[in-house]
Structure formats: structure tokens, C-alpha cells
Design a protein around this motif. Structure first.
Motif, PDB file in Angstrom:
ATOM      1  N   ILE A  19     -69.015  47.625  40.748  1.00  0.00           N
ATOM      2  CA  ILE A  19     -69.105  46.637  39.507  1.00  0.00           C
ATOM      3  C   ILE A  19     -68.544  45.491  39.903  1.00  0.00           C
ATOM      4  N   LEU A  20     -67.355  45.428  40.609  1.00  0.00           N
ATOM      5  CA  LEU A  20     -66.573  44.370  41.275  1.00  0.00           C
ATOM      6  C   LEU A  20     -67.404  43.138  41.817  1.00  0.00           C
ATOM      7  N   LEU A  21     -68.534  43.774  42.453  1.00  0.00           N
ATOM      8  CA  LEU A  21     -69.503  42.874  43.306  1.00  0.00           C
ATOM      9  C   LEU A  21     -70.398  42.281  42.570  1.00  0.00           C
ATOM     10  N   VAL A  22     -70.876  43.161  41.650  1.00  0.00           N
ATOM     11  CA  VAL A  22     -71.808  42.670  40.498  1.00  0.00           C
ATOM     12  C   VAL A  22     -71.253  41.334  39.616  1.00  0.00           C
ATOM     13  N   LEU A  23     -70.118  41.869  39.158  1.00  0.00           N
ATOM     14  CA  LEU A  23     -69.238  40.671  38.491  1.00  0.00           C
ATOM     15  C   LEU A  23     -69.234  39.516  39.063  1.00  0.00           C
ATOM     16  N   PRO A  35     -67.233  26.291  24.971  1.00  0.00           N
ATOM     17  CA  PRO A  35     -67.613  25.420  26.312  1.00  0.00           C
ATOM     18  C   PRO A  35     -66.637  26.315  27.259  1.00  0.00           C
ATOM     19  N   LEU A  36     -65.741  27.177  27.135  1.00  0.00           N
ATOM     20  CA  LEU A  36     -64.906  27.478  28.101  1.00  0.00           C
ATOM     21  C   LEU A  36     -65.502  29.035  28.672  1.00  0.00           C
ATOM     22  N   SER A  37     -64.777  29.347  29.651  1.00  0.00           N
ATOM     23  CA  SER A  37     -65.211  30.638  30.443  1.00  0.00           C
ATOM     24  C   SER A  37     -64.077  31.299  30.824  1.00  0.00           C
ATOM     25  N   ALA A  38     -63.847  32.710  30.451  1.00  0.00           N
ATOM     26  CA  ALA A  38     -62.791  33.424  31.247  1.00  0.00           C
ATOM     27  C   ALA A  38     -63.310  34.402  32.135  1.00  0.00           C
ATOM     28  N   SER A  39     -62.655  34.547  33.257  1.00  0.00           N
ATOM     29  CA  SER A  39     -63.039  35.551  34.220  1.00  0.00           C
ATOM     30  C   SER A  39     -62.853  36.920  34.170  1.00  0.00           C
ATOM     31  N   LEU A  40     -63.594  38.040  34.486  1.00  0.00           N
ATOM     32  CA  LEU A  40     -63.387  39.249  33.955  1.00  0.00           C
ATOM     33  C   LEU A  40     -63.096  40.038  35.194  1.00  0.00           C
ATOM     34  N   LEU A  41     -63.103  39.402  36.506  1.00  0.00           N
ATOM     35  CA  LEU A  41     -63.057  39.980  37.742  1.00  0.00           C
ATOM     36  C   LEU A  41     -61.858  40.761  37.930  1.00  0.00           C
ATOM     37  N   THR A  42     -60.787  40.513  37.162  1.00  0.00           N
ATOM     38  CA  THR A  42     -59.344  41.537  37.246  1.00  0.00           C
ATOM     39  C   THR A  42     -59.960  42.819  36.591  1.00  0.00           C
ATOM     40  N   VAL A  43     -60.842  42.924  35.720  1.00  0.00           N
ATOM     41  CA  VAL A  43     -60.858  44.194  34.992  1.00  0.00           C
ATOM     42  C   VAL A  43     -61.244  45.422  35.806  1.00  0.00           C
ATOM     43  N   PRO A  44     -62.202  45.212  36.709  1.00  0.00           N
ATOM     44  CA  PRO A  44     -62.361  46.374  37.684  1.00  0.00           C
ATOM     45  C   PRO A  44     -61.190  46.984  38.231  1.00  0.00           C
ATOM     46  N   ASN A 176     -58.439  28.202  30.579  1.00  0.00           N
ATOM     47  CA  ASN A 176     -59.168  28.983  30.984  1.00  0.00           C
ATOM     48  C   ASN A 176     -58.324  30.207  31.561  1.00  0.00           C
ATOM     49  N   GLY A 177     -57.163  29.833  32.146  1.00  0.00           N
ATOM     50  CA  GLY A 177     -56.147  30.795  32.662  1.00  0.00           C
ATOM     51  C   GLY A 177     -55.649  31.672  31.394  1.00  0.00           C
ATOM     52  N   ALA A 178     -55.414  30.804  30.382  1.00  0.00           N
ATOM     53  CA  ALA A 178     -54.869  31.388  29.160  1.00  0.00           C
ATOM     54  C   ALA A 178     -55.798  32.476  28.570  1.00  0.00           C
ATOM     55  N   LEU A 179     -57.219  32.293  28.664  1.00  0.00           N
ATOM     56  CA  LEU A 179     -58.278  32.998  27.790  1.00  0.00           C
ATOM     57  C   LEU A 179     -58.446  34.325  28.862  1.00  0.00           C
ATOM     58  N   GLU A 180     -58.204  34.242  30.049  1.00  0.00           N
ATOM     59  CA  GLU A 180     -58.561  35.233  30.922  1.00  0.00           C
ATOM     60  C   GLU A 180     -57.605  36.575  30.756  1.00  0.00           C
ATOM     61  N   MET A 181     -56.352  36.304  30.424  1.00  0.00           N
ATOM     62  CA  MET A 181     -55.405  37.088  30.070  1.00  0.00           C
ATOM     63  C   MET A 181     -55.716  38.053  28.921  1.00  0.00           C
ATOM     64  N   PRO A 182     -55.797  37.432  27.598  1.00  0.00           N
ATOM     65  CA  PRO A 182     -56.384  38.405  26.605  1.00  0.00           C
ATOM     66  C   PRO A 182     -57.769  39.060  27.007  1.00  0.00           C
ATOM     67  N   ALA A 183     -58.644  38.363  27.499  1.00  0.00           N
ATOM     68  CA  ALA A 183     -59.846  38.809  27.744  1.00  0.00           C
ATOM     69  C   ALA A 183     -59.923  40.218  28.647  1.00  0.00           C
ATOM     70  N   SER A 184     -58.919  40.199  29.747  1.00  0.00           N
ATOM     71  CA  SER A 184     -58.866  41.128  30.677  1.00  0.00           C
ATOM     72  C   SER A 184     -57.940  42.245  30.116  1.00  0.00           C
ATOM     73  N   CYS A 185     -57.056  41.976  29.009  1.00  0.00           N
ATOM     74  CA  CYS A 185     -56.182  42.934  28.398  1.00  0.00           C
ATOM     75  C   CYS A 185     -57.293  43.691  27.333  1.00  0.00           C
ATOM     76  N   VAL A 186     -57.960  43.196  26.741  1.00  0.00           N
ATOM     77  CA  VAL A 186     -58.882  43.905  25.828  1.00  0.00           C
ATOM     78  C   VAL A 186     -59.881  44.774  26.463  1.00  0.00           C
ATOM     79  N   ALA A 187     -60.652  44.096  27.562  1.00  0.00           N
ATOM     80  CA  ALA A 187     -61.788  44.795  28.261  1.00  0.00           C
ATOM     81  C   ALA A 187     -61.139  45.931  29.217  1.00  0.00           C
ATOM     82  N   GLY A 188     -60.087  45.561  29.747  1.00  0.00           N
ATOM     83  CA  GLY A 188     -59.401  46.659  30.715  1.00  0.00           C
ATOM     84  C   GLY A 188     -58.787  47.772  29.936  1.00  0.00           C
ATOM     85  N   GLY A 189     -58.164  47.334  28.665  1.00  0.00           N
ATOM     86  CA  GLY A 189     -57.464  48.513  28.173  1.00  0.00           C
ATOM     87  C   GLY A 189     -58.440  49.509  27.487  1.00  0.00           C
TER      88      GLY A 189
END
Length: 204
Positions: A19-23, A35-44, A176-189
Motif C-alpha cells: 500500500i505504501l508503494l502504491v501511494l 489548490p493544495l495537496s496533503a501527503s498520505l504517505l505516513t498513513v500506512p 501543506n505541512g499543516a494539512l498533512e497532520m489532520p489528514a494523517s490523523c483522520v485517515a490513520g485513526g
């Protein structure tokens, strides 16, 4: 029983690596927010660290870091190309060990929080947040430690008005960095909590 557990552990680890490699190599690893993107690579990495153990988190973090360094070698951005030209070893240290440590620390901190989490839910979202936070902290901290006095980083710092290292990190990471934390929080959680619940139900 022990062999069965080892096989299940390795199977889960292999699935998360896949999954990590696919992401990492597809747009699926990025959550577009306007217009911004947040990385989800920390989620797996967070999922493995929380549902398996800190060792799994370290392995997954190491894979994450290795893919990042591979991209430096094969398809570098202007930023990573400049870092590599200054010091290939320092660039490796910024990319790989930081991510492995991030995965391990996420697992350790999750276990500590989970022990006192009466809701049995908060700890999973905390772990997801911590993975993204530690990734940023360790990556940028190592970057500043190793490259701060180079002409390239000081040139970037001039565009921010020659600020101190802490302010530089905040400005460099940006929205972007600020967006990645809540995104990882929600998806990972959500995913980790669901997987943990499914495992416990199966064992019962």
C-alpha cells in the motif's frame, strides 16, 4: 500458534508495504484540498505502528524513506537535486533514518497513550497525527542540522528574510505541512481503529 502469528505479522507487513508503494508512486498518496495537496504517505506507517508494533512502524518508515531516496536518485526535484549535489550522505540521512525513527516513535508513543486512553479511540487518532508531525519534525530537523550552513539553504532563507531555523522550518513546511497532520490523523485513526476492532472481534 507462534508460527501462525509470525505468518500473519509478515503478511500484514507485506500488505502495508505494498500500500505504501502504491501511494508513493501514484496520485492516490495525495489528498487534494482546493489548490493544495496533503501527503498520505505516513498513513500506512502509522497503521503498522499502531496495529502491529513499533518494529513494524520502523520497517515501514524505512521503506518510506528508501522510496524517497530512490526518487532523489531517479527523479529528483530541484530541491533534492541541490541537496544531493552538496552531500549524498547527508541527503540519505535526511530521507531514510528519519522516517524509520518516525515509524518507531509513532508505535512507542501510541502504546503509551493507548494505556491511558479510556475511550479506546483517541489514541488511534493521536497516533495518526503523531506520524505526520514526527515525519515533519525529524525530516526538517535533520535537514536544518546538516544543511543549515550551506549556501543553498542560506539562499532559500534569504527569501524568507534571513529568519532563525525554527521560523525557517515553519515557513518552509507551509500550509501543506499543516494539512498533512489532520489528514494523517483522520485517515490513520479511522483505519487503525477499524482494523484493531476487527482483529479483536476475530479473536473473540
Amino acid at each position: 500458534m507462534k508460527n501462525r502469528t509470525n505468518v500473519r505479522w509478515l503478511t500484514q507487513l507485506a500488505l502495508l508495504v505494498a500500500i505504501l508503494l502504491v501511494l508513493n508512486y501514484t496520485p492516490l498518496g495525495y489528498l487534494q484540498i482546493g489548490p493544495l495537496s496533503a501527503s498520505l504517505l505516513t498513513v500506512p506507517v502509522a497503521i503498522g505502528a499502531m496495529t502491529m508494533n513499533p518494529m513494524a512502524g520502523a520497517i515501514l518508515g524505512g521503506v518510506f524513506g528508501a522510496t524517497s531516496f530512490y526518487q532523489v536518485l531517479t527523479a529528483p526535484s530541484a530541491f533534492t537535486s541541490a541537496l544531493f549535489s552538496i552531500s549524498p550522505l547527508y541527503t540519505f540521512l535526511v530521507c531514510v533514518p528519519t522516517r524509520a525513527l518516525m515509524g518507531w516513535l509513532t508505535g512507542v508513543l501510541f502504546q503509551l497513550i493507548h494505556k491511558v486512553d479510556r475511550t479506546n479511540t483517541f489514541s488511534y487518532f493521536a497516533g495518526g497525527f503523531l506520524a505526520a508531525f514526527l515525519n515533519t519534525l525529524l525530516f526538517m530537523g535533520t535537514l536544518v542540522l546538516l544543511f543549515w550552513n550551506t549556501d543553498y539553504i542560506q539562499g532559500l532563507n534569504q527569501t524568507f528574510g534571513n529568519v532563525n531555523p525554527l521560523v525557517f522550518v515553519v515557513l518552509f513546511v507551509g500550509v501543506n505541512g499543516a494539512l498533512e497532520m489532520p489528514a494523517s490523523c483522520v485517515a490513520g485513526g479511522i483505519v487503525s481503529k477499524a482494523l484493531s476492532k476487527a482483529v479483536h472481534k476475530k479473536r473473540a
